[in-house]
Design a protein around this motif. Structure first.
Motif, PDB file in Angstrom:
ATOM      1  N   LEU A 175       0.885  -1.239  -0.020  1.00  0.00           N
ATOM      2  CA  LEU A 175       0.058   0.181   0.017  1.00  0.00           C
ATOM      3  C   LEU A 175       0.846   1.204  -0.020  1.00  0.00           C
ATOM      4  O   LEU A 175       0.573   2.152  -0.569  1.00  0.00           O
ATOM      5  CB  LEU A 175      -0.942  -0.049   1.277  1.00  0.00           C
ATOM      6  N   LEU A 235      -1.222   4.051  -1.409  1.00  0.00           N
ATOM      7  CA  LEU A 235      -2.637   4.146  -1.146  1.00  0.00           C
ATOM      8  C   LEU A 235      -2.610   4.145   0.500  1.00  0.00           C
ATOM      9  O   LEU A 235      -3.526   4.261   1.107  1.00  0.00           O
ATOM     10  CB  LEU A 235      -2.994   2.561  -1.503  1.00  0.00           C
ATOM     11  N   TYR A 248      -4.632   6.884   1.949  1.00  0.00           N
ATOM     12  CA  TYR A 248      -5.989   6.966   1.915  1.00  0.00           C
ATOM     13  C   TYR A 248      -6.678   6.120   3.227  1.00  0.00           C
ATOM     14  O   TYR A 248      -6.156   5.573   3.842  1.00  0.00           O
ATOM     15  CB  TYR A 248      -6.562   6.083   0.666  1.00  0.00           C
ATOM     16  N   PRO A 265     -10.938   3.640   0.770  1.00  0.00           N
ATOM     17  CA  PRO A 265      -9.828   4.456   0.269  1.00  0.00           C
ATOM     18  C   PRO A 265     -10.005   5.186  -1.166  1.00  0.00           C
ATOM     19  O   PRO A 265      -9.514   6.122  -1.661  1.00  0.00           O
ATOM     20  CB  PRO A 265      -8.847   3.235  -0.281  1.00  0.00           C
ATOM     21  N   PHE A 266     -11.134   4.505  -1.857  1.00  0.00           N
ATOM     22  CA  PHE A 266     -11.576   5.266  -3.348  1.00  0.00           C
ATOM     23  C   PHE A 266     -12.752   6.069  -3.191  1.00  0.00           C
ATOM     24  O   PHE A 266     -13.163   6.615  -4.244  1.00  0.00           O
ATOM     25  CB  PHE A 266     -11.595   4.324  -4.257  1.00  0.00           C
ATOM     26  N   LEU A 304     -10.441  -2.178   0.217  1.00  0.00           N
ATOM     27  CA  LEU A 304      -9.981  -2.767  -0.829  1.00  0.00           C
ATOM     28  C   LEU A 304     -10.088  -4.059  -1.332  1.00  0.00           C
ATOM     29  O   LEU A 304     -10.345  -4.254  -2.488  1.00  0.00           O
ATOM     30  CB  LEU A 304      -8.115  -2.498  -0.814  1.00  0.00           C
ATOM     31  N   GLN A 352      -4.421   1.515 -13.683  1.00  0.00           N
ATOM     32  CA  GLN A 352      -3.367   1.567 -12.688  1.00  0.00           C
ATOM     33  C   GLN A 352      -2.503   2.715 -13.357  1.00  0.00           C
ATOM     34  O   GLN A 352      -2.164   3.662 -12.543  1.00  0.00           O
ATOM     35  CB  GLN A 352      -2.699   0.242 -12.542  1.00  0.00           C
ATOM     36  N   ARG A 392      -8.642   8.180  -8.152  1.00  0.00           N
ATOM     37  CA  ARG A 392      -9.090   7.457  -7.076  1.00  0.00           C
ATOM     38  C   ARG A 392     -10.104   6.313  -7.759  1.00  0.00           C
ATOM     39  O   ARG A 392     -10.143   5.110  -7.596  1.00  0.00           O
ATOM     40  CB  ARG A 392      -9.782   8.249  -6.044  1.00  0.00           C
ATOM     41  N   TRP A 400      -7.990   3.908  -9.425  1.00  0.00           N
ATOM     42  CA  TRP A 400      -7.688   2.726  -8.744  1.00  0.00           C
ATOM     43  C   TRP A 400      -8.609   1.800  -8.483  1.00  0.00           C
ATOM     44  O   TRP A 400      -8.521   0.641  -8.504  1.00  0.00           O
ATOM     45  CB  TRP A 400      -7.277   3.237  -7.315  1.00  0.00           C
TER      46      TRP A 400
END
Length: 412
Positions: A48, A53, A56, A61-62, A122, A227, A251, A254
């Motif tokens: 991460l 990441l 986050y 996280p996104f 995730l 990515q 984000r 991701w």
């Protein structure tokens, strides 16, 4: 050069699968992916940190922060045609949001109560891809079911493209369903290896490169493209204005990348199912007249029901559960179905993603090929191919060395 982190992430995610956990309903795919994540590099804090990441939120996280105002869909992913990635056309078109259908397929501790927020972790994004790879057209779902949202590029039955026969390098051979029925595509049935990788002739010694007309927008190629977007995207000011919106798009890239890996994992998991690698369809009956015209026998549908029971929480065999009720006699007199026991078995290693499916391109001899599709094809029968002359292994001739046939007392 695009980052190779996705390569290592996919590799170690796949390592957690092996052939000991085999289940093929959507909730079982989610559970397998859940376990695979725990054994992958994506579960490591160092990964991460390398990906950026770690800054986050763990629970979401996104998720787009509330101060980002340009996008109403705050927990979403992109669904682009292939040329959009290559031309850097990252716009708000085809931004798709998380779906209630996905949550219903997740393991119980991701569905509600105190752990409801985990649906955006995730791990949940990876499971989301594994669940959505089995999307059907809306009329395929029962009236009591919550169907997934409709594909903005047109309704699609993805399961037509979940078959790959490594002996004959072919997809499911069901031309009518794959080209003419609702949810089909003009290209017909696609080999699951091509569908998963996003390239033409993925299992050959010389793949033709990314398929720029691919209908699957959640392939391995898409995971890499997303990515790259997540790591580097900066929009022209004419499309989006300000650094905050750039960060929001990254984000979503991701989440798109991780979800696409989940789709690929689903296809690999299917490669452990003998019917998927021996050209043996096993579609059930449904409310649709078209589907019923092509429905298969109960025997050919039993395997996935049985493994689904064994991979999820223990269930009473006597409980009514849709079509599964017709299979009770096959399960004999057991009161409950035992869970599959998993362990910390050695993790397989391959240098290329396609080799987790098949090493056909580098191994001429069928007996030494090491991919999961290779292993399942030559070591297991399926209901529709026990007496098939298309496969030398396992032997299909009564009287062959080490082979005998017997019916279960009482029949089926």
């Amino acid at each position: 050069m695009k980052s190779n982190t996705i390569y290592s992430a996919l590799s170690l995610l796949i390592l957690g699968l092996g052939v000991r956990v085999q289940a093929y309903e959507t909730d079982a795919h989610a559970l397998m992916t859940y376990r695979a994540f725990d054994r992958s590099v994506l579960a490591l804090p160092t990964t991460l940190e390398r990906l950026g990441l770690s800054r986050y939120e763990t629970e979401q996280p996104f998720h787009l922060p509330d101060e980002v105002t340009y996008a109403p869909k705050r927990d979403a992913y992109f669904d682009y045609v292939p040329t959009a990635w290559s031309n850097n056309q990252i716009t708000e078109s085809y931004r798709r949001e998380v779906d209630a259908y996905e949550l219903e397929q997740f393991p119980l501790d991701f569905r509600g109560g105190v752990n409801a927020s985990q649906r955006l972790r995730l791990k949940a994004w990876l499971m989301r891809g594994a669940v959505r790879e089995d999307d059907l057209i809306q009329t395929s779902y029962e009236p009591t079911e919550i169907p997934p949202d409709i594909d903005p590029h047109g309704e699609l039955i993805r399961v037509y493209h979940h078959f790959y026969d490594p002996i004959h390098d072919r997809p499911l051979t069901l031309p009518i369903a794959c080209t003419l029925l609702p949810g089909s595509i003009a290209a017909g049935c696609v080999k699951s290896t091509d569908w998963a990788m996003g390239v033409v002739n993925a299992a050959s010694a010389s793949p033709s490169g990314p398929d720029l007309t691919r209908r699957n927008h959640a392939s391995y190629v898409d995971a890499r493209e997303a990515q790259w977007c997540a790591l580097t995207y900066q929009a022209p000011n004419t499309l989006m204005n300000g650094l905050g919106t750039d960060a929001g798009a990254r984000r979503a890239c991701w989440s798109t990348s991780i979800k696409a890996l989940g789709h690929v994992l689903h296809l690999l998991q299917d490669s452990a199912q003998p019917q998927h690698v021996r050209n043996d369809r096993h579609n059930p009956t449904s409310e649709s007249w078209w589907n019923n015209r092509f429905a298969t026998s109960q025997q050919r549908r039993t395997y996935e029901i049985w493994t689904n029971y064994r991979s999820t929480s223990p269930r009473e065999i006597s409980s009514p559960d849709g079509e599964e009720k017709a299979f009770r006699s096959f399960f004999e007199v057991q009161a409950t179905v035992p869970n599959i026991v998993t362990g910390s078995y050695p993790l397989p290693m391959f240098s290329k993603p396609i080799e987790f499916f098949t090493t056909r391109a580098t191994s001429d001899a069928v007996g030494v090929r090491r991919g999961l599709a290779d292993f399942a094809n030559r070591n297991f029968y399926s209901e529709g191919t026990i007496y098939s002359n298309e496969y030398a292994s396992p032997p299909s001739i009564p009287g062959a060395v080490g082979l005998s046939f017997a019916d279960r007392p009482g029949g089926f």
